[in-house]
Structures are given as structure tokens and as C-alpha cells.
Design a protein around this motif. Structure first.
Motif, PDB file in Angstrom:
ATOM      1  N   SER A 183      26.168  88.366  24.393  1.00  0.00           N
ATOM      2  CA  SER A 183      25.100  88.523  25.281  1.00  0.00           C
ATOM      3  C   SER A 183      23.593  88.221  24.967  1.00  0.00           C
ATOM      4  N   GLU A 184      23.328  88.308  23.894  1.00  0.00           N
ATOM      5  CA  GLU A 184      22.142  88.111  23.434  1.00  0.00           C
ATOM      6  C   GLU A 184      22.012  86.983  22.677  1.00  0.00           C
ATOM      7  N   MET A 185      22.818  86.001  22.914  1.00  0.00           N
ATOM      8  CA  MET A 185      22.643  84.835  21.984  1.00  0.00           C
ATOM      9  C   MET A 185      21.086  84.038  22.345  1.00  0.00           C
ATOM     10  N   THR A 186      20.714  84.118  23.651  1.00  0.00           N
ATOM     11  CA  THR A 186      19.430  83.249  23.777  1.00  0.00           C
ATOM     12  C   THR A 186      18.265  84.198  23.850  1.00  0.00           C
ATOM     13  N   ASN A 187      18.497  85.585  23.357  1.00  0.00           N
ATOM     14  CA  ASN A 187      17.448  86.625  23.553  1.00  0.00           C
ATOM     15  C   ASN A 187      16.485  86.245  22.316  1.00  0.00           C
ATOM     16  N   MET A 188      15.389  85.801  22.425  1.00  0.00           N
ATOM     17  CA  MET A 188      14.332  85.309  21.408  1.00  0.00           C
ATOM     18  C   MET A 188      13.988  86.494  20.441  1.00  0.00           C
ATOM     19  N   ALA A 189      13.864  87.591  20.987  1.00  0.00           N
ATOM     20  CA  ALA A 189      13.264  88.988  20.481  1.00  0.00           C
ATOM     21  C   ALA A 189      14.177  89.769  19.903  1.00  0.00           C
ATOM     22  N   PHE A 190      15.645  89.483  20.067  1.00  0.00           N
ATOM     23  CA  PHE A 190      16.752  90.476  19.558  1.00  0.00           C
ATOM     24  C   PHE A 190      16.307  90.567  18.152  1.00  0.00           C
ATOM     25  N   VAL A 191      16.411  91.954  17.607  1.00  0.00           N
ATOM     26  CA  VAL A 191      16.500  92.201  16.054  1.00  0.00           C
ATOM     27  C   VAL A 191      18.071  93.048  15.697  1.00  0.00           C
ATOM     28  N   HIS A 192      18.412  92.692  14.510  1.00  0.00           N
ATOM     29  CA  HIS A 192      19.609  93.427  14.511  1.00  0.00           C
ATOM     30  C   HIS A 192      19.106  94.698  13.590  1.00  0.00           C
ATOM     31  N   THR A 193      19.833  95.844  14.319  1.00  0.00           N
ATOM     32  CA  THR A 193      19.436  97.143  13.745  1.00  0.00           C
ATOM     33  C   THR A 193      20.662  97.918  13.395  1.00  0.00           C
ATOM     34  N   ASP A 194      21.709  97.639  14.299  1.00  0.00           N
ATOM     35  CA  ASP A 194      22.973  98.397  14.057  1.00  0.00           C
ATOM     36  C   ASP A 194      24.040  97.563  13.842  1.00  0.00           C
ATOM     37  N   HIS A 195      25.097  98.195  13.412  1.00  0.00           N
ATOM     38  CA  HIS A 195      26.424  97.483  13.470  1.00  0.00           C
ATOM     39  C   HIS A 195      26.796  96.956  14.971  1.00  0.00           C
ATOM     40  N   VAL A 196      27.211  95.666  14.846  1.00  0.00           N
ATOM     41  CA  VAL A 196      27.469  95.160  16.236  1.00  0.00           C
ATOM     42  C   VAL A 196      29.309  94.744  15.976  1.00  0.00           C
ATOM     43  N   ASP A 197      29.930  95.081  17.012  1.00  0.00           N
ATOM     44  CA  ASP A 197      31.483  94.575  17.182  1.00  0.00           C
ATOM     45  C   ASP A 197      31.383  93.140  17.267  1.00  0.00           C
ATOM     46  N   PRO A 198      31.922  92.339  16.159  1.00  0.00           N
ATOM     47  CA  PRO A 198      32.156  90.918  16.510  1.00  0.00           C
ATOM     48  C   PRO A 198      33.187  90.622  17.456  1.00  0.00           C
ATOM     49  N   PRO A 199      32.734  89.519  18.435  1.00  0.00           N
ATOM     50  CA  PRO A 199      33.791  89.088  19.328  1.00  0.00           C
ATOM     51  C   PRO A 199      35.236  88.805  18.806  1.00  0.00           C
ATOM     52  N   ARG A 200      35.316  88.334  17.556  1.00  0.00           N
ATOM     53  CA  ARG A 200      36.699  88.065  16.918  1.00  0.00           C
ATOM     54  C   ARG A 200      36.340  88.252  15.285  1.00  0.00           C
ATOM     55  N   LYS A 201      37.215  88.526  14.470  1.00  0.00           N
ATOM     56  CA  LYS A 201      37.166  88.423  13.446  1.00  0.00           C
ATOM     57  C   LYS A 201      36.539  87.045  12.765  1.00  0.00           C
TER      58      LYS A 201
END
Ligand code: HEC
Ligand code: HEC
Ligand code: HEC
Ligand code: HEC
Ligand code: HEC
Length: 213
Positions: A183-201
Motif C-alpha cells: 500500500s506504500e509503493m508510491t509513498n515517497m517519504a516512507f521509511v522502513h523501520t520495522d518488520h513488514v510481512d511481505p505479500p508472498r515469499k
């Protein structure tokens, strides 16, 4: 009595000249290899219309997918047709000098010739949709487009660059700094801080045939 014919008198000069040329060639190759013309980082050609992502995305808040409509479902993201611009510019800034080429294109039906910035060699296979639906955001590969008055190439698009991310993602999955919620694919300001469940392996290819098909 001459042992060598007179024509050979110039030989040392020719040899010295050749060595000089060789040195120049080596210097040129090193300079070429490391210069941004080779990696193309920073490449930002002038466009026929000074379209600004900073204005349209950064200030007006348009989503990338409003114009780059194919990015989630096809290999190519697509630069928008003139119609997309005219959705607004039939009403906004109708007498702008800068927009004259857009109005001409609209009237004649002749598409705009935007200068292409990111371009992989033909022997490399690349697909946008796999990346963005896998949790890689535009900003990871294109930088802060929302702050660019004119689009500039931010990453080298080299084989090493592709592989660096593929290795990291394969190993760390949702803990890789390159992965975000889809859902954040086009969010330019997103910063990865925490674990994210990937949509698939995620299993990005590292074998040659994965990218050279
Ligand atoms: C209103 C339409 C519009 C929106 C919204 C938009 N773009 Fe663009 N984009 C364009 C146009 C037109 C071009 C071609 C001219 C240029 O390079 O400025 C372009 C070019 C690009 C390019 C370079 C293409 C090439 O030749 O390599 C990238 C990358 C890009 N856009 C990414 C984005 C991202 C990421 C977003 C969202 C943050 C976005 N764009 C939003 C219209 C748009
Ligand atoms: C959602 C509406 C919208 C779309 C779609 C849109 N624009 Fe705009 N654009 C605007 C607005 C609003 C402004 C004026 C902002 C202001 O008041 O300075 C503007 C300003 C501009 C300007 C500056 C004009 C000037 O004289 O100052 C250019 C150039 C431009 N747009 C090009 C484009 C191009 C090319 C496209 C298609 C790829 C496009 N726009 C699509 C809303 C849009
Ligand atoms: C994994 C890295 C990566 C991601 C993520 C990515 N791009 Fe690209 N983009 C590229 C590469 C590489 C090219 C050159 C492709 C080629 O030459 O085949 C490119 C080219 C483009 C182009 C111009 C050529 C085309 O494909 O039509 C546009 C426009 C573009 N990207 C927009 C976007 C937008 C918008 C997003 C996010 C929704 C995005 N990209 C996400 C790597 C990426
Ligand atoms: C920022 C991280 C990142 C970068 C940079 C990146 N990739 Fe990927 N790549 C991924 C992820 C994540 C996947 C999805 C794996 C999955 O869905 O299993 C992927 C998948 C792929 C696939 C498999 C697609 C398929 O249809 O099976 C190819 C091919 C690929 N990438 C090529 C490239 C190339 C070429 C580049 C460089 C120009 C590149 N990638 C750069 C993260 C990246
Ligand atoms: C993740 C995608 C990816 C994988 C996997 C990959 N390559 Fe590449 N390769 C690229 C890209 C992108 C380029 C274009 C680089 C450029 O234009 O600077 C490239 C370029 C090349 C070139 C041309 C080099 C040059 O300097 O012009 C060769 C040869 C090559 N790859 C061989 C391989 C071999 C052998 C493997 C397997 C060990 C491999 N590649 C795996 C993405 C990949």
C-alpha cells in the motif's frame, strides 16, 4: 654507408607517438568507466515541456499511478499520453507558453516526444509489476521524484545494483530495508523501520537466466 634506410629515421617518433596514444586511450577508458556518462547517475535531459514532478506530485499530491498507469500490471510503467495532461490543462493555465507543445500535440494528435531517462540494455529483462507488487517502492529505485523539478537518474541501474537488493531481500525478506507494505509503493517519504510481512515469499533471481532471458 647506411645500415637502415632513411625512412626509418622517423621510427622513434612513431613509437613515442604510439605510446602516447596508448596512454591517452587508457586514461580515457578509466575516465569513461567511472564518469557518470557510463553509469548515467545524474542524467537529467531537458524535456520538450518543463513538466515538474515537484509541482504535480509534491504540491498537488497526484499519485504516480494517475499517469504511470501500467506500473502495477506490466513490465513498462508508461509515460502518460497528452490526454492525461489535458484532463486538467484544458481548464488550467490555458494560455501558458510552456504548455504550447502539449496543446499542439492535442490538436494534431502527434504524441509528445519525451526524452527517455532510464533505459536498460535490450539483453536485460525487467518488469515493474513484479517489483511493486512484491513490496519495492518507486523511491527505492528512482529516488525522491516528488522533489524533482526535472527527473534525474538517481541509481546506476547496473548489474551490481540489481543484485545488491536481490541478495538482501532473499536473505532478510520483510526485514530488508528495501521492502515496504504494498500500500506504500508510491509513498515517497516512507521509511522502513520495522518488520513488514511481505505479500508472498520473495525469491528475486540471482542466477544469470533470471535477468538475461
Ligand atoms: C501528471 C502526470 C504524472 C505523475 C502524477 C507522475 N509522473 Fe512521472 N512522468 C510524467 C511525465 C510526463 C514524464 C516524462 C517527462 C519527464 O521525464 O519529466 C514522467 C517521467 C517519469 C520518470 C522518468 C521516465 C524515464 O524516461 O526514465 C520516472 C522514473 C517517473 N516519472 C516516476 C514517477 C513517480 C515515482 C511518480 C509518483 C511519485 C510520478 N512519476 C508521477 C508524468 C507524471
Ligand atoms: C490534476 C490536474 C493536472 C494534471 C493531470 C496535469 N497538470 Fe500540469 N498543472 C496543474 C496545475 C493546477 C498547475 C498550475 C499550478 C499553478 O497555479 O502554478 C499546473 C502547471 C503546469 C505547468 C506550468 C505552467 C506554467 O506556465 O506555469 C506545466 C508545464 C504543466 N503543468 C505540465 C503538465 C503536463 C506535461 C502534464 C501531463 C503529463 C500535466 N501538467 C498534467 C494541474 C495538472
Ligand atoms: C526495482 C526498481 C524499480 C522500481 C521499484 C520502480 N522502477 Fe521504474 N524503472 C526501473 C528501471 C530499471 C527502469 C528502466 C526499465 C527499462 O529500460 O526497461 C525504469 C523505468 C521507469 C519509467 C520509464 C520507462 C517505462 O517503464 O515506461 C517510468 C515512467 C518509471 N520507471 C516509473 C516508476 C514508478 C511510477 C514506480 C513506482 C510505482 C517505479 N517506476 C518503480 C526501476 C524501478
Ligand atoms: C530495491 C530492490 C530491488 C532492486 C533494486 C531490483 N530488484 Fe528485481 N526483484 C526485487 C524483488 C523484491 C523481486 C520479487 C521477488 C518475488 O516476487 O519473488 C524481484 C524480482 C525480479 C525478477 C523476477 C521477475 C519474474 O518475473 O520472475 C527479475 C527478472 C528482476 N527482479 C530483475 C531486476 C533487474 C534487472 C534489476 C536492476 C535493473 C532489479 N531487478 C533491481 C527487488 C529488487
Ligand atoms: C538481477 C538481475 C541480473 C542478474 C541475476 C544477472 N545480471 Fe548480468 N546484467 C544485469 C544488468 C542490469 C546489466 C546491464 C548493466 C549496465 O548496463 O550497466 C547486466 C549486464 C551484464 C553483462 C554485460 C556487462 C557489461 O559490462 O556490459 C554481462 C556479460 C552479464 N550481465 C552477465 C551476467 C552473468 C554471467 C550472470 C550470472 C552470473 C548475470 N549477468 C546475472 C542484470 C543481471
Amino acid at each position: 654507408m647506411q645500415i637502415f634506410p632513411r625512412s626509418l629515421n622517423k621510427l622513434p617518433l612513431v613509437v613515442a607517438g604510439g605510446a602516447g596514444f596508448g596512454l591517452v586511450a587508457v586514461v580515457f577508458l578509466i575516465w569513461y568507466y567511472f564518469s557518470p556518462w557510463f553509469t548515467q547517475v545524474g542524467y537529467a535531459p531537458k524535456q520538450p515541456v518543463p513538466y515538474s514532478h515537484r509541482l504535480h506530485v509534491g504540491e498537488l499530491g497526484l499519485d504516480c499511478r494517475y499517469c504511470h498507469v501500467n506500473v502495477e500490471r506490466a513490465p513498462l510503467a508508461m509515460v502518460p499520453p497528452t490526454e492525461t495532461c489535458m484532463n486538467c490543462h484544458q481548464l488550467v493555465k490555458t494560455d501558458s507558453q510552456e504548455l504550447q507543445p502539449i496543446r499542439d500535440s492535442w490538436q494534431t494528435g502527434k504524441p509528445m516526444e519525451w526524452a527517455r531517462i532510464h533505459k536498460l540494455p535490450d539483453y536485460v529483462y525487467f518488469d515493474h509489476s513484479v517489483h511493486v507488487t512484491g513490496g519495492v517502492g518507486c523511491a527505492s529505485c528512482h529516488g525522491r521524484i516528488d522533489q524533482m523539478e526535472r527527473v534525474r537518474m538517481e541509481k546506476p541501474l547496473s548489474m551490481g545494483w540489481c543484485l545488491e537488493c536481490h541478495r538482501d531481500v532473499k536473505e532478510k525478506q520483510g526485514d530488508s530495508a528495501f521492502i515496504r507494505p504494498v500500500s506504500e509503493m508510491t509513498n515517497m517519504a516512507f521509511v522502513h523501520t520495522d518488520h513488514v510481512d511481505p505479500p508472498r515469499k520473495l525469491n528475486p533471481p540471482e542466477n544469470c537466466a533470471g535477468c538475461h532471458r
